[in-house]
Write a protein that holds these residues in place. Structure first.
Motif, PDB file in Angstrom:
ATOM      1  N   ASN A 163      38.706  42.566  37.733  1.00 30.87           N
ATOM      2  CA  ASN A 163      37.451  41.881  37.431  1.00 30.87           C
ATOM      3  C   ASN A 163      36.629  41.534  38.667  1.00 30.87           C
ATOM      4  O   ASN A 163      35.781  40.643  38.628  1.00 30.87           O
ATOM      5  N   GLY A 164      36.852  42.275  39.750  1.00 32.56           N
ATOM      6  CA  GLY A 164      35.985  42.174  40.916  1.00 32.56           C
ATOM      7  C   GLY A 164      36.313  41.072  41.901  1.00 32.56           C
ATOM      8  O   GLY A 164      35.525  40.797  42.803  1.00 32.56           O
ATOM      9  N   PHE A 165      37.471  40.449  41.785  1.00 32.48           N
ATOM     10  CA  PHE A 165      37.887  39.419  42.735  1.00 32.48           C
ATOM     11  C   PHE A 165      38.695  40.068  43.849  1.00 32.48           C
ATOM     12  O   PHE A 165      39.393  41.058  43.630  1.00 32.48           O
ATOM     13  N   ALA A 166      38.572  39.517  45.028  1.00 28.64           N
ATOM     14  CA  ALA A 166      39.302  40.026  46.192  1.00 28.64           C
ATOM     15  C   ALA A 166      40.123  38.892  46.800  1.00 28.64           C
ATOM     16  O   ALA A 166      39.700  37.725  46.776  1.00 28.64           O
ATOM     17  N   ALA A 179      49.994  29.741  45.746  1.00 29.66           N
ATOM     18  CA  ALA A 179      48.730  30.179  45.159  1.00 29.66           C
ATOM     19  C   ALA A 179      48.034  31.128  46.135  1.00 29.66           C
ATOM     20  O   ALA A 179      47.839  30.811  47.305  1.00 29.66           O
ATOM     21  N   VAL A 180      47.690  32.307  45.647  1.00 29.56           N
ATOM     22  CA  VAL A 180      46.971  33.322  46.426  1.00 29.56           C
ATOM     23  C   VAL A 180      45.482  33.144  46.136  1.00 29.56           C
ATOM     24  O   VAL A 180      45.048  33.278  44.984  1.00 29.56           O
ATOM     25  N   GLY A 181      44.709  32.863  47.178  1.00 28.40           N
ATOM     26  CA  GLY A 181      43.275  32.651  47.017  1.00 28.40           C
ATOM     27  C   GLY A 181      42.524  33.957  46.776  1.00 28.40           C
ATOM     28  O   GLY A 181      42.821  34.975  47.391  1.00 28.40           O
ATOM     29  N   MET A 182      41.576  33.892  45.846  1.00 24.30           N
ATOM     30  CA  MET A 182      40.726  35.040  45.538  1.00 24.30           C
ATOM     31  C   MET A 182      39.302  34.554  45.380  1.00 24.30           C
ATOM     32  O   MET A 182      39.073  33.380  45.071  1.00 24.30           O
ATOM     33  N   GLU A 183      38.348  35.466  45.578  1.00 23.99           N
ATOM     34  CA  GLU A 183      36.947  35.124  45.371  1.00 23.99           C
ATOM     35  C   GLU A 183      36.182  36.356  44.914  1.00 23.99           C
ATOM     36  O   GLU A 183      36.588  37.486  45.144  1.00 23.99           O
ATOM     37  N   ARG A 184      35.089  36.065  44.251  1.00 20.95           N
ATOM     38  CA  ARG A 184      34.142  37.118  43.863  1.00 20.95           C
ATOM     39  C   ARG A 184      32.784  36.652  44.343  1.00 20.95           C
ATOM     40  O   ARG A 184      32.253  35.641  43.879  1.00 20.95           O
ATOM     41  N   ILE A 185      32.231  37.391  45.290  1.00 20.04           N
ATOM     42  CA  ILE A 185      30.909  37.088  45.809  1.00 20.04           C
ATOM     43  C   ILE A 185      29.889  37.586  44.786  1.00 20.04           C
ATOM     44  O   ILE A 185      29.973  38.719  44.317  1.00 20.04           O
ATOM     45  N   LEU A 186      28.956  36.744  44.436  1.00 24.85           N
ATOM     46  CA  LEU A 186      27.983  37.085  43.388  1.00 24.85           C
ATOM     47  C   LEU A 186      26.721  37.714  43.962  1.00 24.85           C
ATOM     48  O   LEU A 186      26.386  37.520  45.096  1.00 24.85           O
TER      49      LEU A 186
END
Length: 186
Positions: A163-166, A179-186
């Motif tokens: 779903n586009g998170f890295a 917890a592994v951090g992820m983000e999706r830049i919009l």
């Protein structure tokens, strides 16, 4: 300006009264509303159908744990910033999302928890909800959506990557898991 922050830009989707998030705009396909104590049995049932999550992310599922999750928010945030919400179709709870507005910084939406009904997994429901939510965040002036998943849970990892998170490279030791951090830049 640090990565993941951006100035706020108002949009028609943003509810400017009290600067509250317009959660109904998170999905055009499903009814969205804040969950409350009367919803705990439905939340518990939905979560109970997903045992792999709790194998990787303790503690074990309990009714008290669901109620505690509904009232917990991160340091520096207040109850007004928390949206423990459900996605419904014909009155049936399909998915639960714990959403924190403006965490860890301005212009960021943080998904603390997201789970769909197990019987509907693999049919695109979760992706539809996350896509619509990210579209709402983007048009509402958010710059980033952040989250963390329990390290070692392939189901969660694959879902968020799809779903586009890295991965951010940040890992946080929590009680009983990493917890592994992820983000999706919009």
């Amino acid at each position: 300006m640090p990565r993941g922050t951006a100035p706020w830009h108002p949009s028609p989707n943003r509810n400017l009264v009290g600067d509250a998030m317009n959660i109904k705009a998170l999905s055009a396909e499903y009814a969205v509303r804040k969950l409350n104590v009367s919803d705990v049995p439905a939340i518990f049932s939905l979560c109970h159908g997903n045992p792999m999550y709790y194998q990787h992310c303790p503690p074990a599922l309990t009714v008290d744990g669901v109620m505690a999750d509904m009232a917990t928010f991160p340091p520096g945030k207040a109850q007004k910033d928390k949206y423990y919400i459900g996605f419904f179709e014909n009155g049936v709870l399909l998915a639960v999302m714990d959403l924190i507005d403006g965490y860890p910084g301005s212009g960021i939406a943080f998904i603390g928890f997201f789970m769909t009904n197990r019987e509907l997994q693999g049919k695109g429901l979760g992706t539809k909800i996350i896509t619509a939510a990210c579209d709402y965040f983007k048009t509402s002036g958010y710059s980033t959506v952040c989250l963390g998943y329990a390290k070692g849970n392939p189901q969660s990892e694959n879902f968020w990557l799809k779903n586009g998170f890295a991965k951010t490279g940040k890992e946080t030791q929590c009680e009983g898991y990493v917890a592994v951090g992820m983000e999706r830049i919009l």
